[in-house]
Structures are given as structure tokens and as C-alpha cells.
Design a protein around this motif. Sequence first.
Motif, short mmCIF file in Angstrom:
data_model
loop_
_atom_site.label_atom_id
_atom_site.label_comp_id
_atom_site.label_asym_id
_atom_site.label_seq_id
_atom_site.Cartn_x
_atom_site.Cartn_y
_atom_site.Cartn_z
N LYS A 1 -67.88 56.27 31.30
CA LYS A 1 -68.80 57.40 31.12
C LYS A 1 -69.29 57.85 32.50
O LYS A 1 -69.09 57.15 33.51
CB LYS A 1 -69.98 57.01 30.24
N ILE A 2 -69.92 59.04 32.57
CA ILE A 2 -70.46 59.52 33.85
C ILE A 2 -71.98 59.45 33.81
O ILE A 2 -72.58 59.46 32.73
CB ILE A 2 -69.98 60.96 34.17
N ARG A 3 -72.60 59.38 35.02
CA ARG A 3 -74.06 59.28 35.07
C ARG A 3 -74.70 60.47 35.78
O ARG A 3 -75.89 60.50 35.97
CB ARG A 3 -74.45 57.98 35.78
N LYS A 4 -73.88 61.45 36.20
CA LYS A 4 -74.41 62.55 37.01
C LYS A 4 -73.73 63.85 36.55
O LYS A 4 -72.58 63.84 36.14
CB LYS A 4 -74.05 62.24 38.47
N THR A 5 -74.47 64.96 36.63
CA THR A 5 -73.90 66.26 36.24
C THR A 5 -73.14 66.87 37.43
O THR A 5 -73.65 66.88 38.55
CB THR A 5 -75.02 67.21 35.80
N VAL A 6 -71.93 67.36 37.14
CA VAL A 6 -71.09 67.94 38.19
C VAL A 6 -70.46 69.24 37.66
O VAL A 6 -70.06 69.29 36.50
CB VAL A 6 -69.97 66.95 38.61
N GLN A 7 -70.41 70.28 38.53
CA GLN A 7 -69.75 71.53 38.13
C GLN A 7 -68.50 71.71 38.98
O GLN A 7 -68.56 71.54 40.20
CB GLN A 7 -70.68 72.72 38.37
N LYS A 8 -67.39 72.08 38.32
CA LYS A 8 -66.15 72.25 39.09
C LYS A 8 -65.33 73.43 38.54
O LYS A 8 -65.38 73.74 37.36
CB LYS A 8 -65.27 70.99 39.00
N GLN A 9 -64.56 74.01 39.49
CA GLN A 9 -63.64 75.07 39.07
C GLN A 9 -62.26 74.46 38.84
O GLN A 9 -61.85 73.54 39.55
CB GLN A 9 -63.53 76.13 40.17
N GLY A 10 -61.57 75.00 37.82
CA GLY A 10 -60.17 74.63 37.62
C GLY A 10 -59.37 75.92 37.60
O GLY A 10 -59.63 76.81 36.80
N ARG A 11 -58.43 76.06 38.54
CA ARG A 11 -57.69 77.33 38.61
C ARG A 11 -56.20 77.02 38.60
O ARG A 11 -55.70 76.24 39.41
CB ARG A 11 -58.10 78.04 39.91
N SER B 1 -52.31 85.58 31.69
CA SER B 1 -53.11 84.50 31.08
C SER B 1 -52.52 84.08 29.74
O SER B 1 -52.09 84.93 28.96
CB SER B 1 -54.55 84.94 30.89
N SER B 2 -52.52 82.73 29.52
CA SER B 2 -52.00 82.21 28.25
C SER B 2 -52.79 80.95 27.89
O SER B 2 -53.54 80.41 28.70
CB SER B 2 -50.53 81.83 28.40
N GLU B 3 -52.59 80.48 26.67
CA GLU B 3 -53.32 79.27 26.23
C GLU B 3 -52.95 78.08 27.10
O GLU B 3 -53.80 77.31 27.51
CB GLU B 3 -53.00 78.98 24.75
N ILE B 4 -51.66 77.94 27.40
CA ILE B 4 -51.22 76.78 28.20
C ILE B 4 -51.84 76.82 29.59
O ILE B 4 -52.21 75.79 30.17
CB ILE B 4 -49.67 76.69 28.25
N ALA B 5 -52.00 78.04 30.15
CA ALA B 5 -52.59 78.17 31.49
C ALA B 5 -54.05 77.72 31.49
O ALA B 5 -54.51 77.03 32.39
CB ALA B 5 -52.47 79.62 31.97
N PHE B 6 -54.81 78.13 30.44
CA PHE B 6 -56.23 77.73 30.38
C PHE B 6 -56.40 76.25 30.07
O PHE B 6 -57.32 75.60 30.55
CB PHE B 6 -56.98 78.59 29.35
N GLY C 1 -54.86 80.93 34.71
CA GLY C 1 -56.06 80.52 33.98
C GLY C 1 -57.08 80.05 35.00
O GLY C 1 -56.73 79.36 35.96
N ASP C 2 -58.36 80.44 34.79
CA ASP C 2 -59.39 80.08 35.78
C ASP C 2 -60.68 79.78 35.03
O ASP C 2 -61.17 80.62 34.25
CB ASP C 2 -59.55 81.27 36.75
N VAL C 3 -61.22 78.57 35.21
CA VAL C 3 -62.46 78.19 34.50
C VAL C 3 -63.44 77.50 35.44
O VAL C 3 -63.05 76.86 36.42
CB VAL C 3 -62.15 77.21 33.32
N GLN D 1 -57.97 70.99 32.55
CA GLN D 1 -57.66 69.62 32.97
C GLN D 1 -57.82 69.44 34.48
O GLN D 1 -58.23 68.38 34.95
CB GLN D 1 -56.24 69.25 32.51
N LEU D 2 -57.53 70.52 35.24
CA LEU D 2 -57.72 70.46 36.71
C LEU D 2 -59.21 70.33 37.03
O LEU D 2 -59.60 69.57 37.93
CB LEU D 2 -57.13 71.71 37.37
N ALA D 3 -60.06 71.06 36.29
CA ALA D 3 -61.51 70.97 36.52
C ALA D 3 -62.00 69.55 36.22
O ALA D 3 -62.81 68.98 36.96
CB ALA D 3 -62.23 71.97 35.62
#
Length: 690
Positions: free
Chosen positions: A478-488, A569-574, A500-502, A579-581
Motif C-alpha cells: 500500500k502507499i502512505r503518501k499522495t502523489v500526482q503524475k502524468q501518463g502520456r 485517441s483510443s481505449e488502448i492508448a488511454f 492518450g494523456d492523463v 499504467q504509465l502514470a
Amino acid sequence: MSYSVQNIRNVALIGHGGSGKTALAESLLYMTKAIDRMGKATDGNTVCDYDPEEVKRQISISLAVAPVEFKGCKINVLDTPGGFDFSGEVMEALRAADAAIIVCSAKDGISVGLEKAWKFCEERNMPRFIYISKTDEDNSDYNATFEALREKYGNKIAPLVVPIWDDSKKVTGIIDVLNKRAYEMQKLQRVEIQLPDGKAGVIDEFYESLKESVAETSEEFMNKFFDGESFTYAEMIQGLRQGVRELSMFPVLCGSAVNCMGSLMLMDYIVELLPTPMEGNYHKATRQDGETEEFVVSPGGVPTAFVFKTVSDQYGKYSYIKVLSGVITSDLSLINARTGSAEKLGRLYVMRGKKAEEVKELTCGDIGAIGKMEKVKTGDTLCDNRKVVSLKQIPFAEPCYSVAIAPKTRGQEDKVAQGLNRLNEEDPSFTLVNNGETHQMVLTGSGDIQVDVLVAKLKSRFNVEAELSETRVPYREKIRKTVQKQGRHKKQTGGSGQFGDVWIRFEPNLEEEQMVFAEEVFGGSVPKNFFPAVEKGLREACVHGPLAGYPVVNLKAVLYDGSYHPVDSSEIAFKTAAQLAYKAAMPEANPVLLEPVGELKVTVPDSYMGDVIGDLNKRRGRVMGMNPTGDGDQIIEAEVPMAEMTSYAIDLRAMTQSRGSYTFHFVRYEDCPPAAQEKAIAAAKAMAEE
């Protein structure tokens, strides 16, 4: 020939391994001319030890039935293993028996096996004899063993014999206290001899104490005793029989199975003093409406039988039954109370070791077997449709020694599983579970010897070789800290590309174990139709954590921004972008390993308390409390990490000389301390490399 219920005795031989139970059964068979020569366990030719594994190891592994006919009575002798790994077989025997003979050796005195056997009888209010074996061997001491029994179990221990011994304390003959007659064995024949000089005093002393026991069984006898009148032989037998049934006395006999000394006397007293099936164990039965009632054993009742053991070998499958009511014939149709369906009975047999002799019927109180009943399992009740009742199941101890089992040759997993399932029909005291999380087949039994025998049987019977390994511990992360990341994710090949970019925020969520997915997207920066793809990508990623590849729990993932391309953009790309994020965020979110912790309940005699608690502290256990059971034992309750419990079954045996027992059940996950975490991560990496 069939016997009436008054002329049947069902007796289980129980006690410590090596005390001579199988040899005693052999001598009873020989003295009643059921066999014409005595086999020996060391030669692998006894009636009761016939399984190839028993012959190879020279120990009993399973329960065997050896009926003997003596003075117009049929005595069904149930020979049980003494090894603690095979106590399931003892449970089966005690369910079919109406009395027990606890066999203890004159060389060992009171052993752990004797204590356990005594406890089993106490729990069932079962009448019992004690038979002191090996009295004629070197280093045997009948007196020391008898005194130890008296000291432990009090004056209820009543001797029916006085041994005659030579100068080296070896027993050469025995005196029947009740009949005041002396015997010795000559070439396996019993010969009556003169009462030896100097024994009269001892015989009188023992006879007087038997008279006292008899006097206590009724007021009439008590008055007679105080008036100084003597009892007739019939009155003595009547009083002793009642004392045995009411558990106010436990007769002691002795002998030597090798030369059959004491065997005839033992059978005399089995017939005279032990209860018939009608007077034996009281059975509780559950009716179809769920109410429980006492089950009365009656020859005139509708047919009912209890399946107490199953044997399936290369010759076929036999369901061992005890008839509890009426008469059972082959071709009879009975209801199986567990399934509710009718079963047409196959051929009926009387078993003597591995030999099956076909019979036309089995009468009330008798023990036999039905052939080829594929749908019938150990513990089933077969009954007439006029009275469908289900008798209480056999109380097998909960198995607690777990190992992972796998075939030596890849691709034979099904063969191992099928073989073990077949063996499980015969021995319901072990379990087999396919653990989807650790990808192991986990075999749980009573101990390492039982498991070893199962592996050997897989090879000999099902021609599949298996190997054992330690069970893996199902950790979590589990994680103990909040983290924000981009996945492109952007990929351009000929024709349409992938884009896909999130932006995802990962935060600890202690309320729910499963990953919680939420979205806070404004202004359509990520179109709604791609949200399921993002969630799916994250759920797939959560199966492998950043530390050691264990599933991640207590995680909340919030999709709050991103961008898309109207064509690429497609479902597989997002899904890939999500998963990268995840991969970028996890190592920075202060991950920690969680380990499973279970509740342990250990039952041990008071004298071992210190050792057991000291050992639990070494296993990172927290002792929560202790409760005395009232019979010299304590139940220690503790919480212990699962990772520290792999060898506990064997370690506890060593610490308590096999007197301790335990149960262990998973409770929850807890943060893993740093040292244990490092060890677990290293082990996971080593496994991944393999």
C-alpha cells in the motif's frame, strides 16, 4: 455366520506408536485360529499392516479391522496407528468402537500416546481396558508401569492380573486374580500351572480391592460386603461389568503378543466385561426437520448404518460401515442422509485386514464393508426412507501443517490434484487448496510424516512424482503518501497513431481494500468514453506493486486532467497512459509491505507454558491472553505473522514432546516491520529471477 447384537464386541486398540497394538491384534487372530501363523511387523506380513507404505515403514498408517470369533462371540478388533500424524484414523475407529483397549508397553510406562488415548476416551465417555504389553522383553518393568498408571489415574485402575516373573524381572506367566489360576505359555499354547509360592498375599490383596470396586456398584452388594459375605463369581462379573460401563473402574491386563501370553485372558474379559453395541457409545442424530435426538441402537429397528471409513485401492472401493439398527443386506436401497438420494447397496463384505469375505447380511452392531459405492463418503449415514437421520460427523482435528506440492514433471498438475483427491476420500483429515494468489497447490495435514506418506502413495498408486516446497506468504502493498503524475502515451506509425494523456492523483484509502476509481475531469479534457479504459488500465496495474510485485490495496486513484486527439485517441492508448502514470507515481508514494497476521490458539500442558510463550516472542507474536482448560492444560491466544508460522507444527511438537496442539486462522493485514520487509522483498526478487 451372523451374530446377535448381544454377542458382538467392537473394540479399538489405541495407544502410542510402537506399543504393540498390531502385534496384539495378530496374537488374538492366532489364538482364535483365524490365522495359522503369527506375522511380524518387521517382516511385513501381519494382517493389519498390509499397505505397501506400512510394510516399508514398519508402522501402522491406517485403521484396519480384524474380526475374531471367541466363545460364541464376534470381537471386531480395530487396530489403529499410534503415530500422531494419523490420529484421523483413531477418530474413525473410536466412532465405530464401543470400547477401547489402551495398549502401553512395560518398557516405556506412561507415554504421550497413552495420555492422548486416555483423553480421547474421556471426551467420549468410553469404557476402556489398559493392556500392558511386552512384559517378557528385556528392560520391561510391569510394576513401574502399573504404579505410574495408579498415580496418574487413581484407584479406578483395577488389576485383573498378577504377573509371575523370574529374577531378571521378565514376566514368565500370569495369574488371573478373579479365578485365582496361573498360566504360562509353552510353544504358543496356554498351560495351567501351580500358583507360585509367595503370591497368595498379592492375589488376595488385589482380589479384595476388586471386591471393594464391585461393592460400590450397588446397595445390595455394599450391604453384602460390609456383612463380610463373599461374592459369587457371577456377582463379581456383574459388578465389574457395571463398573466398567459406568467408568468407575478401568481394568488392567498384561501379556506378550509375541508368545501370545495373556491373549486368551484378554478375550475372556472383552466378552465378559465390555459393553455390547446396544450399551456402547450413545449416538446423536439429526432428523430431517433439524431437531437432534438420541439414536437408539436396536436390532428390531429400520436399517441404518454409519460409514466410518473409506478404502479405495487397486482392488476397488470399500465403504466400511457399522450397522446401528436393523439388518443390512446387499441390493437393499437406502437413503444417503447427506445427499438425500437413494443408494442401492453393492456386495457386502467382512474385512480382515485386506482380505474381503463376501457375506449375505450384516446384523445390528456388526462392522463390515460395502463394495463400489461411488457416491458414498466417510461420515455418511445410510438409512431407511421411513426414518432418515444424519449421525454426527467424525471430529477430525483441524489440519495445520501446510506445504506446497507440485509435480516434478511440468504439466502433471492435474494428475497430482486427481491423485490427492482420491487419497482424500480415504483420509479426510487433510485438505488440498489451489491458492490462486500464490499460484501454489497447498496441502495441509497433521504433520510431515502424513505428507510424506501422501507423496509416496502418489508415486506408487498414481505414478506421479511430486515435490514439496514452503508455502508462499500472500503479502500486499500500500502507499502512505499522495502523489500526482502524468501518463502520456504517443505513438506514430504509418496511418493513424495512438494518443492518450492523463493526470492521475494516487492517494491512500484506508476504508476499502479494493482500488477505488474516481474522476474530476473538467471541460471534457478526457472524453467520458475513455474513463472505463483508464480504470481498467489501473486495475490491471494494481496487481503488481512497486516493492516486490504483490497486489496494491487501500488505493484511491482520481483522474483529474488530460488531453486527447480526435483521430488518434483510443481505449488502448488511454489504458496504457494510465499504467504509465501508475508506474511513475508508485515508487514516490512511500510504499510499504503489508503482511498477513493470524490468530493462534495453542493448547499446551502448564509445564510447557514458558517455552511456548518464549518461542512466540521470537516469532514476533503478541500474546493476547491465557485460559486454563481445567484439566492441566492452558490455551494461549496470540496474534502471529503468517510468515513466522511455516514450521510451527513441527517446532511445537519438539517443544512439548507432541503434547501441544493449535489452530491458526487469518485475521487481517498489518504493516510489515523494516527487517521483515527487506527479507520478503529479497525473497520475492529471488523467486522472480528463477
